[in-house]
Write a protein that holds these residues in place. Structure first.
Motif, PDB file in Angstrom:
ATOM      1  N   ARG A  12       0.866  -1.187   0.000  1.00 11.48           N
ATOM      2  CA  ARG A  12       0.000   0.000   0.000  1.00 11.48           C
ATOM      3  C   ARG A  12       0.898   1.231   0.000  1.00 11.48           C
ATOM      4  NH1 ARG A  12      -5.434  -0.332   1.485  1.00 11.48           N
ATOM      5  NH2 ARG A  12      -6.166  -2.446   2.007  1.00 11.48           N
ATOM      6  N   LEU A  13       0.452   2.262  -0.718  1.00 16.65           N
ATOM      7  CA  LEU A  13       1.237   3.496  -0.741  1.00 16.65           C
ATOM      8  C   LEU A  13       0.278   4.672  -0.814  1.00 16.65           C
ATOM      9  CD1 LEU A  13       4.618   3.975  -2.417  1.00 16.65           C
ATOM     10  CD2 LEU A  13       2.973   5.833  -2.520  1.00 16.65           C
ATOM     11  N   THR A  14       0.510   5.629   0.057  1.00 18.80           N
ATOM     12  CA  THR A  14      -0.390   6.779   0.198  1.00 18.80           C
ATOM     13  C   THR A  14       0.379   8.073  -0.029  1.00 18.80           C
ATOM     14  OG1 THR A  14      -1.725   5.571   1.809  1.00 18.80           O
ATOM     15  CG2 THR A  14      -1.988   7.955   1.742  1.00 18.80           C
ATOM     16  N   TYR A  15      -0.215   8.962  -0.813  1.00 15.01           N
ATOM     17  CA  TYR A  15       0.349  10.289  -1.018  1.00 15.01           C
ATOM     18  C   TYR A  15      -0.517  11.327  -0.311  1.00 15.01           C
ATOM     19  CZ  TYR A  15       3.517   8.651  -4.703  1.00 15.01           C
ATOM     20  OH  TYR A  15       4.505   8.015  -5.395  1.00 15.01           O
ATOM     21  N   ARG A  16       0.116  12.366   0.161  1.00 16.02           N
ATOM     22  CA  ARG A  16      -0.640  13.468   0.733  1.00 16.02           C
ATOM     23  C   ARG A  16      -1.376  14.219  -0.378  1.00 16.02           C
ATOM     24  NH1 ARG A  16       3.420  16.385   5.115  1.00 16.02           N
ATOM     25  NH2 ARG A  16       3.592  14.614   6.556  1.00 16.02           N
ATOM     26  N   SER A  17      -2.558  14.691  -0.053  1.00 13.41           N
ATOM     27  CA  SER A  17      -3.331  15.464  -1.019  1.00 13.41           C
ATOM     28  C   SER A  17      -2.626  16.780  -1.314  1.00 13.41           C
ATOM     29  CB  SER A  17      -4.742  15.742  -0.479  1.00 13.41           C
ATOM     30  OG  SER A  17      -5.446  16.581  -1.358  1.00 13.41           O
ATOM     31  N   ARG A  18      -2.726  17.234  -2.572  1.00 13.94           N
ATOM     32  CA  ARG A  18      -2.081  18.483  -2.959  1.00 13.94           C
ATOM     33  C   ARG A  18      -2.892  19.716  -2.559  1.00 13.94           C
ATOM     34  NH1 ARG A  18       0.225  17.212  -9.077  1.00 13.94           N
ATOM     35  NH2 ARG A  18       1.607  15.493  -8.483  1.00 13.94           N
ATOM     36  N   GLY A  19      -4.073  19.513  -2.022  1.00 16.14           N
ATOM     37  CA  GLY A  19      -4.892  20.644  -1.610  1.00 16.14           C
ATOM     38  C   GLY A  19      -4.263  21.410  -0.455  1.00 16.14           C
ATOM     39  N   ARG A  20      -4.606  22.673  -0.340  1.00 12.40           N
ATOM     40  CA  ARG A  20      -4.028  23.520   0.702  1.00 12.40           C
ATOM     41  C   ARG A  20      -4.675  23.294   2.062  1.00 12.40           C
ATOM     42  NH1 ARG A  20      -3.296  29.460  -2.272  1.00 12.40           N
ATOM     43  NH2 ARG A  20      -1.899  28.733  -3.946  1.00 12.40           N
ATOM     44  N   SER A  21      -5.856  22.722   2.065  1.00 14.05           N
ATOM     45  CA  SER A  21      -6.570  22.538   3.319  1.00 14.05           C
ATOM     46  C   SER A  21      -5.847  21.533   4.209  1.00 14.05           C
ATOM     47  CB  SER A  21      -8.000  22.040   3.047  1.00 14.05           C
ATOM     48  OG  SER A  21      -8.639  21.695   4.258  1.00 14.05           O
ATOM     49  N   LEU A  22      -5.742  21.863   5.497  1.00 12.33           N
ATOM     50  CA  LEU A  22      -5.105  20.954   6.446  1.00 12.33           C
ATOM     51  C   LEU A  22      -5.941  19.707   6.676  1.00 12.33           C
ATOM     52  CD1 LEU A  22      -3.825  23.536   9.103  1.00 12.33           C
ATOM     53  CD2 LEU A  22      -2.501  22.403   7.313  1.00 12.33           C
ATOM     54  N   ARG A  23      -7.224  19.779   6.322  1.00  6.48           N
ATOM     55  CA  ARG A  23      -8.119  18.641   6.492  1.00  6.48           C
ATOM     56  C   ARG A  23      -8.132  17.711   5.280  1.00  6.48           C
ATOM     57  NH1 ARG A  23     -13.514  21.455   9.219  1.00  6.48           N
ATOM     58  NH2 ARG A  23     -12.470  22.258  11.109  1.00  6.48           N
ATOM     59  N   ALA A  24      -7.382  18.068   4.257  1.00  2.00           N
ATOM     60  CA  ALA A  24      -7.354  17.236   3.050  1.00  2.00           C
ATOM     61  C   ALA A  24      -6.858  15.837   3.399  1.00  2.00           C
ATOM     62  CB  ALA A  24      -6.463  17.866   1.995  1.00  2.00           C
ATOM     63  N   ARG A  25      -7.579  14.838   2.967  1.00  2.00           N
ATOM     64  CA  ARG A  25      -7.236  13.454   3.305  1.00  2.00           C
ATOM     65  C   ARG A  25      -6.158  12.910   2.370  1.00  2.00           C
ATOM     66  NH1 ARG A  25     -13.097  10.482   4.400  1.00  2.00           N
ATOM     67  NH2 ARG A  25     -13.724  11.775   6.192  1.00  2.00           N
ATOM     68  N   PRO A  26      -5.252  12.072   2.885  1.00  4.93           N
ATOM     69  CA  PRO A  26      -4.266  11.417   2.019  1.00  4.93           C
ATOM     70  C   PRO A  26      -4.957  10.525   0.988  1.00  4.93           C
ATOM     71  CG  PRO A  26      -3.689  11.203   4.342  1.00  4.93           C
ATOM     72  CD  PRO A  26      -5.089  11.727   4.295  1.00  4.93           C
ATOM     73  N   VAL A  27      -4.308  10.335  -0.140  1.00  2.00           N
ATOM     74  CA  VAL A  27      -4.857   9.518  -1.222  1.00  2.00           C
ATOM     75  C   VAL A  27      -4.039   8.239  -1.344  1.00  2.00           C
ATOM     76  CG1 VAL A  27      -5.355   9.397  -3.689  1.00  2.00           C
ATOM     77  CG2 VAL A  27      -5.653  11.564  -2.459  1.00  2.00           C
ATOM     78  N   GLU A  28      -4.699   7.094  -1.213  1.00  2.00           N
ATOM     79  CA  GLU A  28      -4.015   5.805  -1.382  1.00  2.00           C
ATOM     80  C   GLU A  28      -3.994   5.440  -2.858  1.00  2.00           C
ATOM     81  OE1 GLU A  28      -4.071   2.219   1.467  1.00  2.00           O
ATOM     82  OE2 GLU A  28      -5.478   1.673  -0.127  1.00  2.00           O
ATOM     83  N   VAL A  29      -2.788   5.306  -3.420  1.00  2.00           N
ATOM     84  CA  VAL A  29      -2.659   5.035  -4.853  1.00  2.00           C
ATOM     85  C   VAL A  29      -2.360   3.567  -5.154  1.00  2.00           C
ATOM     86  CG1 VAL A  29      -1.971   7.384  -5.425  1.00  2.00           C
ATOM     87  CG2 VAL A  29      -0.219   5.730  -4.798  1.00  2.00           C
ATOM     88  N   LEU A  30      -1.892   2.823  -4.161  1.00  2.00           N
ATOM     89  CA  LEU A  30      -1.677   1.380  -4.324  1.00  2.00           C
ATOM     90  C   LEU A  30      -2.444   0.654  -3.229  1.00  2.00           C
ATOM     91  CD1 LEU A  30       2.171   1.166  -5.056  1.00  2.00           C
ATOM     92  CD2 LEU A  30       0.289   1.181  -6.708  1.00  2.00           C
TER      93      LEU A  30
END
Length: 302
Positions: A12-30
């Motif tokens: 599994r691999l997760t990237y941080r969301s590129r949005g500026r909001s601190l509440r933006a959820r990480p996105v799991e890409v794998l």
């Protein structure tokens, strides 16, 4: 059972969301990706842009950090290997990138580019020059290429230089990230044949990443199909590319263009009717292809 050279399990691999909001959820890409590469084997990893295939390659190379799962190299867990371990692994695991020009230093001659990984290993200047000549010969470039700059070569020739650089430390595995997608069709064919010839001579294994099913079919022993971060089908290359079981794989096959306009229209219509589902079936068919994430060690025929 023989231990695979490379084993990726439940990655599994997760990237941080590129949005500026601190509440933006990480996105799991794998999502729990599992695959293996045996010694001297080519595993083709195929999927559309954004499917996560390059991210898998980056994780294997240590350029992306998994959030869960494991990556095992020759029986050793390298999932979270540090810089010192990665430097040691660089001798065994090399990479060929998509763009042959941007991956070469424009200020260095080809000879200096190829000698660099050799001198890092402690090879003397005279021996390095000898090996550079042998590498150029292996990839079909003239000896005087060592004195020239990357800009003096065509795209196909620059990719041959990139392949020679990857071969310099005599690796056991090369991660090939879309290595022919920037080349024209005739050059693609020559570079693919070069990869195959090098494997026959050296026994190096490839993790070959591509969006083109025809390219993967030509070079691979086995194929793993990636869709939205999940392996949806895997098996011997002839079975997966000629008689795919998963709807997404069938869509990839139908997406390949053909010269006949009537046949092409039929393929387009059939592709539009397919409903893509990532549900898998645990039962392999008689060809050895299966639509589950776990893969075996059986090799197909190229």
């Amino acid at each position: 059972m023989t231990v695979p050279l490379l084993e990726v399990e439940d990655l599994r691999l997760t990237y941080r969301s590129r949005g500026r909001s601190l509440r933006a959820r990480p996105v799991e890409v794998l999502h729990e990706v599992s695959l293996t590469v045996a010694e001297g084997e080519t595993l083709g990893l195929v999927g559309e842009s954004g499917s996560g295939k390059t991210t898998i390659g980056r994780a294997v190379l240590g350029l992306a950090r998994p959030s869960a799962g494991s990556i095992t190299w020759d029986g050793q867990d390298i999932t979270h290997a540090g810089r010192r371990e990665r430097r040691a692994l660089a001798r065994d695991i090399q990479v060929v990138f998509q763009d042959p020009y941007s991956s070469l230093n424009p200020a260095l001659t080809i000879g200096d580019t190829l000698a660099e990984p050799l001198t890092v290993q402690g090879v003397g200047a005279r021996e390095a020059r000898r090996k550079v000549g042998a590498l150029l010969d292996r990839v079909g470039l003239p000896a005087d290429a060592s004195q020239r700059l990357p800009r003096e070569f065509s795209g196909g020739q620059r990719q041959r230089v990139a392949i020679a650089r990857a071969l310099a430390p005599e690796p056991r595995l090369i991660v090939c990230d879309e290595p022919v997608s920037a080349l024209d069709l005739s050059t693609q064919a020559r570079v693919l044949d070069l990869f195959i010839d090098i494997q026959r001579r050296t026994g190096v294994a490839y993790l070959f990443i591509s969006h083109d099913l025809a390219v993967v079919r030509h070079i691979s022993h086995r194929v793993a199909v990636l869709h939205r971060g999940e392996v949806v089908e895997t098996g011997p290359a002839p079975a997966v590319t000629s008689a795919p079981r998963h709807p997404y794989t069938r869509r990839l096959v139908l997406a390949s263009p053909v010269a006949d306009p009537v046949e092409q229209e039929k393929r387009r219509a059939a592709r539009g009717r397919l409903t893509v589902s990532v549900e898998t079936s645990p039962t392999p068919d008689s060809t050895g292809a299966t639509a589950v994430q776990k893969t075996d060690f059986h090799r197909g025929t190229r």
